[in-house]
Design an enzyme around this catalytic site. Structure first.
Site, mmCIF file in Angstrom:
data_model
loop_
_atom_site.group_PDB
_atom_site.id
_atom_site.type_symbol
_atom_site.label_atom_id
_atom_site.label_comp_id
_atom_site.label_asym_id
_atom_site.label_seq_id
_atom_site.Cartn_x
_atom_site.Cartn_y
_atom_site.Cartn_z
ATOM 1 N N CYS A 319 0.831 -1.204 0.000
ATOM 2 C CA CYS A 319 0.000 0.000 0.000
ATOM 3 C C CYS A 319 0.866 1.254 0.000
ATOM 4 C CB CYS A 319 -0.919 0.002 1.221
ATOM 5 S SG CYS A 319 -2.052 1.410 1.264
ATOM 6 N N TYR A 405 2.309 -10.882 -6.002
ATOM 7 C CA TYR A 405 1.485 -10.204 -4.985
ATOM 8 C C TYR A 405 1.274 -8.765 -5.413
ATOM 9 C CZ TYR A 405 0.081 -8.471 -0.331
ATOM 10 O OH TYR A 405 -0.597 -7.900 0.719
ATOM 11 N N GLU A 408 -4.709 -4.042 -4.149
ATOM 12 C CA GLU A 408 -5.999 -3.759 -4.767
ATOM 13 C C GLU A 408 -6.042 -2.350 -5.343
ATOM 14 O OE1 GLU A 408 -8.991 -5.950 -5.082
ATOM 15 O OE2 GLU A 408 -7.129 -7.096 -5.046
ATOM 16 N N ARG A 418 -12.740 0.160 -4.362
ATOM 17 C CA ARG A 418 -12.101 0.239 -3.042
ATOM 18 C C ARG A 418 -11.653 1.668 -2.743
ATOM 19 N NH1 ARG A 418 -9.527 -2.373 1.024
ATOM 20 N NH2 ARG A 418 -7.567 -1.481 1.730
#
Length: 505
Positions: A319, A405, A408, A418
């Site tokens: 993030c 990986y 989002e 989101r």
């Protein structure tokens, strides 16, 4: 003038637990990690209790059906990612719910005139080696026989051979009537050394199947998270846009809990979503909300009826919200603040709203710190993305095995819901997550057991045998930068060993 919070914003790595008195009863085997997933009133029991304080993140690269089954077997819950079509998300939920139901309705049913090639194709598609044969090919048609992998040899048999020629016919099957209990069904399976037991009605129509592997699975996974019908429990992510269509589909598919998947939860959009769910389902549908990082955000969502509240903005490994937008808070500081608000809310209202710590877990010991600071359970992304059961590819990067990986909020996920701020514009104006690799770590079961053994051991050092007891007894201290260096191996030359295989969660 802007509001300024006193003190610095701290992360988990800036804290240590100070040991407390440990009685002779404080051994890891005696520790219970049971914890509530959803809100409950004082004096009552929560309708959903996790057996371990772990749920997997609502992410494309983390939570698919395989992950959901593996985590439920260990006592936790996965939240199937919502950044996909309503139909595909509902199908994933249904797949998990049908994986182990004690009495399983067949979804791989044959007819006598199908060919061996069609059987092989269906097996490749579903992964099922046991397939009932009915007169009309439906899951409740008249049972004519069963095909298992022992009924044919792909290397020798003609692929055009008809099912009716090689199936085990009904006359040779051991079946049980539809009023058979699961215990009796398992007894029959063991008595006759069967791998599966068809359940039929008085007219020979197939009702369901009971599998030996389900019994074996339960015995090897005593902490399984099961619903009242002995099915694995699973959650699902929703957004604040299409909830009126998505929620009914997920509920119909069997989702045990929902969670609003949003980068920031202190919004009217979340209130509108929760209001709609309460209006149409009352309290029967359990739904979490978030994310927030302070007491005000928690109070808002608790008052809106959230069944649990997620804490954390910008602390995830993939993030970059803090870097892009300058919002967020150190995960430890946010969690401490919110958990105090939860306890105050419980005192005032008699309603306990569980707190989920989402993000910021780098090492296994951070899990214990999060639980000691007040988290009821943790939502983990990178931790679970490393395992065999995550839905991403295992790749070789510079000689080391890695798993893909991505966040989002990355361009790859394109999960604009989101990060939706309302209005008519859709799409990601800028990214808030990255696309990356994480070191491959093997099967979930082995890693979760190793991580939770550390948690249990540390709880014993604190004199706690339950998570509420840990929160009451924990003593935490801030550490200096020098103390962080002192806490690891230092002033020595390390040998090549494998003692630290699990040093990062």
């Amino acid at each position: 003038m802007a509001t300024f919070f006193e003190g610095e914003s701290h992360t988990f790595s800036e804290y240590l637990l100070v040991p407390g008195y440990s009685s002779a009863q404080c051994t890891p085997d005696n520790v219970s990690l049971k914890t509530p997933l959803v809100r409950y009133k004082r004096g009552e029991e929560p309708s959903i209790t996790l057996n371990i304080p772990m749920v997997s993140a609502i992410m494309q690269s983390v939570s698919g059906p395989r992950m959901a089954v593996a985590l439920a077997q260990q006592g936790g819950m996965s939240f199937i990612y919502g950044s996909q079509t309503i139909e595909s998300e509902a199908a994933m939920v249904a797949e998990v719910k049908s994986y182990k139901a004690g009495f399983v309705e067949s979804d791989s049913t044959l007819t006598p005139d199908m060919t061996l090639q069609q059987v092989m194709d269906l097996k490749e598609q579903t992964g099922h080696s046991c397939m009932p044969v009915t007169d009309d090919g439906s899951s409740h048609g008249k049972l004519l026989g069963i095909v298992t992998s022992r009924d044919y040899r792909p290397s020798r048999d003609d692929r055009s051979k008809l099912v009716g020629e090689f199936m085990t016919p009904f006359e040779k099957l051991i079946c049980a009537p539809e009023d058979t209990t699961l215990k009796t069904a398992n007894d029959i399976i063991w008595e006759h050394k069967l791998n599966q037991l068809p359940i039929v009605d008085k007219d020979q129509h197939l009702v369901s199947l009971v599998f030996r592997k389900d019994y074996d699975s339960h015995k090897s996974n005593p902490s399984e998270l099961l619903d009242e019908h002995k099915r694995y429990m699973v959650g699902a992510g929703i957004n604040t846009r299409d909830y009126a269509e998505r929620v009914p589909a997920l509920v119909a598919a069997g989702a045990d809990a929902l969670c609003i998947d949003s980068s920031e939860g202190f919004t009217e959009w979340q209130k509108l979503t929760l209001d709609w769910i309460r209006e149409h389902y009352g309290d029967s549908v359990k739904v979490g909300a978030g994310n927030v990082v302070d007491a005000d955000g928690f109070r808002f969502l608790a008052d809106c009826g959230a069944d649990f509240v997620k804490v954390g903005i910008g602390g995830g490994s993939i993030c970059i919200t803090r870097e892009q937008k300058g919002i967020g808070r150190g995960q430890a500081s946010a969690l401490i603040d919110v958990c105090r608000a939860r306890d105050e809310y419980f005192k005032e209202t008699g309603v306990y709203v569980p707190v989920c710590s989402d993000g910021g877990i780098v090492y296994d010991y951070h899990m214990t710190l999060a639980l000691a600071m007040g988290a009821d359970f943790m939502m983990l992304g990178r931790y679970f993305a490393r395992f065999d059961e995550s839905p991403t590819r295992r790749v070789n990067v510079n000689g080391s095995y890695m798993k893909e990986y991505w966040g989002e909020g990355s361009a790859r996920a394109r999960n604009w819901q989101r990060y939706d701020l309302g209005g008519k514009k859709k799409g990601l104006s800028f990214v808030e997550g990255v696309d990356s690799y994480v070191p491959y770590a093997g099967p979930l079961k082995d890693n979760v057991e190793a991580s939770l053994l550390k948690v249990r051991s540390t709880m014993c050092n604190c004199g706690a045998l339950t998570l509420p007891e840990l929160r009451d007894k924990a003593k935490l201290t801030l550490v200096s930068a020098t103390s962080l260096v002192e806490g690891g191996a230092h002033d020595v030359v390390l040998r090549e060993t494998d003692h630290d295989i699990n040093f990062r969660s």
